[in-house]
Design a protein around this motif. Structure first.
Motif, PDB file in Angstrom:
ATOM      1  N   THR A 269       0.727  -1.288   0.143  1.00 56.90           N
ATOM      2  CA  THR A 269      -0.124   0.085  -0.020  1.00 56.90           C
ATOM      3  C   THR A 269       0.925   1.302  -0.091  1.00 56.90           C
ATOM      4  OG1 THR A 269      -0.186   0.335   2.369  1.00 56.90           O
ATOM      5  CG2 THR A 269      -1.691  -1.174   1.419  1.00 56.90           C
ATOM      6  N   ASN A 270       0.232   2.492  -0.215  1.00 56.72           N
ATOM      7  CA  ASN A 270       1.014   3.820  -0.074  1.00 56.72           C
ATOM      8  C   ASN A 270       0.534   4.342   1.196  1.00 56.72           C
ATOM      9  OD1 ASN A 270       2.798   5.362  -1.339  1.00 56.72           O
ATOM     10  ND2 ASN A 270       1.289   6.515  -2.099  1.00 56.72           N
ATOM     11  N   TRP A 271       0.223   3.668   2.017  1.00 58.02           N
ATOM     12  CA  TRP A 271      -0.293   4.251   3.619  1.00 58.02           C
ATOM     13  C   TRP A 271       1.108   4.172   4.374  1.00 58.02           C
ATOM     14  CZ3 TRP A 271      -4.208  -0.184   4.122  1.00 58.02           C
ATOM     15  CH2 TRP A 271      -5.244  -0.094   3.019  1.00 58.02           C
ATOM     16  N   TYR A 272       1.055   5.365   5.370  1.00 55.25           N
ATOM     17  CA  TYR A 272       1.843   5.846   6.091  1.00 55.25           C
ATOM     18  C   TYR A 272       1.233   6.001   7.508  1.00 55.25           C
ATOM     19  CZ  TYR A 272       4.862   7.113   2.262  1.00 55.25           C
ATOM     20  OH  TYR A 272       5.172   6.846   0.932  1.00 55.25           O
ATOM     21  N   VAL A 273       1.603   5.061   8.700  1.00 56.45           N
ATOM     22  CA  VAL A 273       1.144   4.869   9.779  1.00 56.45           C
ATOM     23  C   VAL A 273       1.856   6.071  10.827  1.00 56.45           C
ATOM     24  CG1 VAL A 273       0.853   3.534  12.084  1.00 56.45           C
ATOM     25  CG2 VAL A 273       0.723   2.545   9.701  1.00 56.45           C
ATOM     26  N   ILE A 274       0.909   6.759  11.405  1.00 57.18           N
ATOM     27  CA  ILE A 274       1.582   7.771  12.393  1.00 57.18           C
ATOM     28  C   ILE A 274       0.994   7.189  13.991  1.00 57.18           C
ATOM     29  CG2 ILE A 274       1.349  10.169  13.318  1.00 57.18           C
ATOM     30  CD1 ILE A 274       2.617   9.989  10.370  1.00 57.18           C
ATOM     31  N   THR A 275       1.754   6.816  14.723  1.00 61.65           N
ATOM     32  CA  THR A 275       1.593   5.982  15.909  1.00 61.65           C
ATOM     33  C   THR A 275       2.568   6.622  17.093  1.00 61.65           C
ATOM     34  OG1 THR A 275       0.898   4.057  16.891  1.00 61.65           O
ATOM     35  CG2 THR A 275       2.764   4.119  15.507  1.00 61.65           C
ATOM     36  N   GLY A 276       2.350   6.041  18.100  1.00 55.70           N
ATOM     37  CA  GLY A 276       3.007   6.434  19.359  1.00 55.70           C
ATOM     38  C   GLY A 276       2.137   6.355  20.561  1.00 55.70           C
ATOM     39  N   GLY A 277       2.760   6.417  21.913  1.00 52.62           N
ATOM     40  CA  GLY A 277       2.061   6.212  22.941  1.00 52.62           C
ATOM     41  C   GLY A 277       0.821   7.499  23.123  1.00 52.62           C
ATOM     42  N   PRO A 278       0.140   7.365  23.924  1.00 56.43           N
ATOM     43  CA  PRO A 278      -0.701   8.483  24.468  1.00 56.43           C
ATOM     44  C   PRO A 278      -0.042   9.829  24.585  1.00 56.43           C
ATOM     45  CG  PRO A 278      -1.184   6.555  25.701  1.00 56.43           C
ATOM     46  CD  PRO A 278      -0.061   6.399  24.981  1.00 56.43           C
ATOM     47  N   SER A 279      -0.484  10.986  23.894  1.00 53.88           N
ATOM     48  CA  SER A 279      -0.100  12.072  24.003  1.00 53.88           C
ATOM     49  C   SER A 279       1.423  12.289  23.658  1.00 53.88           C
ATOM     50  CB  SER A 279       0.214  12.704  25.494  1.00 53.88           C
ATOM     51  OG  SER A 279       0.058  14.165  25.759  1.00 53.88           O
ATOM     52  N   SER A 280       1.464  12.003  22.222  1.00 50.69           N
ATOM     53  CA  SER A 280       2.642  11.753  21.429  1.00 50.69           C
ATOM     54  C   SER A 280       2.537  12.890  20.370  1.00 50.69           C
ATOM     55  CB  SER A 280       3.178  10.540  21.163  1.00 50.69           C
ATOM     56  OG  SER A 280       2.072   9.921  20.201  1.00 50.69           O
ATOM     57  N   GLY A 281       1.591  13.497  20.139  1.00 49.85           N
ATOM     58  CA  GLY A 281       1.113  14.371  19.026  1.00 49.85           C
ATOM     59  C   GLY A 281       0.683  14.009  17.733  1.00 49.85           C
ATOM     60  N   LYS A 282       0.294  12.578  17.909  1.00 51.42           N
ATOM     61  CA  LYS A 282      -0.327  11.631  16.508  1.00 51.42           C
ATOM     62  C   LYS A 282      -1.594  12.670  15.956  1.00 51.42           C
ATOM     63  CE  LYS A 282      -1.455   8.696  18.938  1.00 51.42           C
ATOM     64  NZ  LYS A 282      -1.230   8.943  20.172  1.00 51.42           N
ATOM     65  N   THR A 283      -2.496  12.799  16.416  1.00 53.12           N
ATOM     66  CA  THR A 283      -3.439  13.673  16.032  1.00 53.12           C
ATOM     67  C   THR A 283      -3.161  14.994  15.455  1.00 53.12           C
ATOM     68  OG1 THR A 283      -5.037  12.312  17.320  1.00 53.12           O
ATOM     69  CG2 THR A 283      -6.046  14.306  16.389  1.00 53.12           C
ATOM     70  N   THR A 284      -2.407  15.932  16.229  1.00 55.92           N
ATOM     71  CA  THR A 284      -2.039  17.155  15.936  1.00 55.92           C
ATOM     72  C   THR A 284      -1.267  16.907  14.410  1.00 55.92           C
ATOM     73  OG1 THR A 284      -1.981  17.928  18.146  1.00 55.92           O
ATOM     74  CG2 THR A 284      -0.508  18.970  16.293  1.00 55.92           C
ATOM     75  N   THR A 285      -0.284  15.873  14.310  1.00 54.45           N
ATOM     76  CA  THR A 285       0.515  15.543  13.270  1.00 54.45           C
ATOM     77  C   THR A 285      -0.359  15.378  12.062  1.00 54.45           C
ATOM     78  OG1 THR A 285       2.577  14.886  14.573  1.00 54.45           O
ATOM     79  CG2 THR A 285       2.320  14.352  12.192  1.00 54.45           C
ATOM     80  N   VAL A 286      -1.282  14.424  12.155  1.00 51.53           N
ATOM     81  CA  VAL A 286      -2.337  13.981  11.461  1.00 51.53           C
ATOM     82  C   VAL A 286      -3.159  15.073  10.692  1.00 51.53           C
ATOM     83  CG1 VAL A 286      -4.176  12.518  10.785  1.00 51.53           C
ATOM     84  CG2 VAL A 286      -2.139  11.647  11.777  1.00 51.53           C
ATOM     85  N   ASN A 287      -3.527  16.090  11.501  1.00 57.94           N
ATOM     86  CA  ASN A 287      -4.436  17.158  11.103  1.00 57.94           C
ATOM     87  C   ASN A 287      -3.640  18.115  10.589  1.00 57.94           C
ATOM     88  OD1 ASN A 287      -6.485  15.939  12.605  1.00 57.94           O
ATOM     89  ND2 ASN A 287      -6.352  17.246  14.271  1.00 57.94           N
TER      90      ASN A 287
END
Length: 173
Positions: free
Chosen positions: A2-20
């Motif tokens: 796939t051409n998919w990139y996962v953004i992950t990390g523990g709680p409060s690592s900035g994932k959602t901010t980064t994805v947004n």
């Protein structure tokens, strides 16, 4: 692949901010399903505590949402995922739950271009995030172990400003 990139990390690592921020730059992104599942349960009249009291049901609900979303994505489209199927295995391990058979089957077929694991930021509590600092760090360790055990590239993203993190990721596509 796939051409998919996962953004992950523990709680409060900035994932959602980064994805947004990636979405704001025009990229296709997904939502974090654990938070979405909790939001749907709250709309149905359940409290976060009631939902989290049934962890197996909660984890399976999140997994089902993640599986459905990934099945609906175009494998050729560039997509940034706010967590992905392997995150579920880390959470099952964190909660000492036997992994669901559907999860184990799905893990045999995951195929991501790259996983970006964001280094932790200071823990910021909110209605959906109930972990303490020790749990935050343990979940982060488990996520790292799960993704590094897969035959897929993993990139650690250091603590930088939000825009610098996005650029760090884009420079490594």
């Amino acid at each position: 692949m796939t051409n998919w990139y996962v953004i992950t990390g523990g709680p409060s690592s900035g994932k959602t901010t980064t994805v947004n921020l990636l979405r704001d730059r025009g990229y296709t992104t997904t939502i974090e399903h654990a938070r979405h599942y909790l939001d749907l349960q709250r709309i149905a009249g359940r409290t976060v505590e009631e939902v989290r009291a049934k962890q197996r049901q909660f984890q399976r609900g999140v997994l089902d949402m993640q599986l459905a979303e990934e099945a609906a994505l175009d494998p050729d489209a560039t997509v940034f995922l706010d967590r992905a199927v392997p995150d579920s295995l880390a959470y099952y391990r964190f909660l000492d739950l036997e992994p669901d058979p559907a999860l184990l089957t799905a893990l045999e077929h995951v195929d991501y271009r790259t996983t970006f694991i964001l280094d932790l930021l200071p823990l910021a509590a909110d209605y959906a995030r109930t972990e303490d600092t020790a749990a935050q760090q343990r979940i982060h360790e488990l996520l790292t172990q799960v993704y590094e055990a897969l035959p897929l590239p993993v990139v650690r993203v250091p603590v930088l400003s939000a825009d610098e993190r996005v650029q760090f990721i884009l420079d490594r596509l």
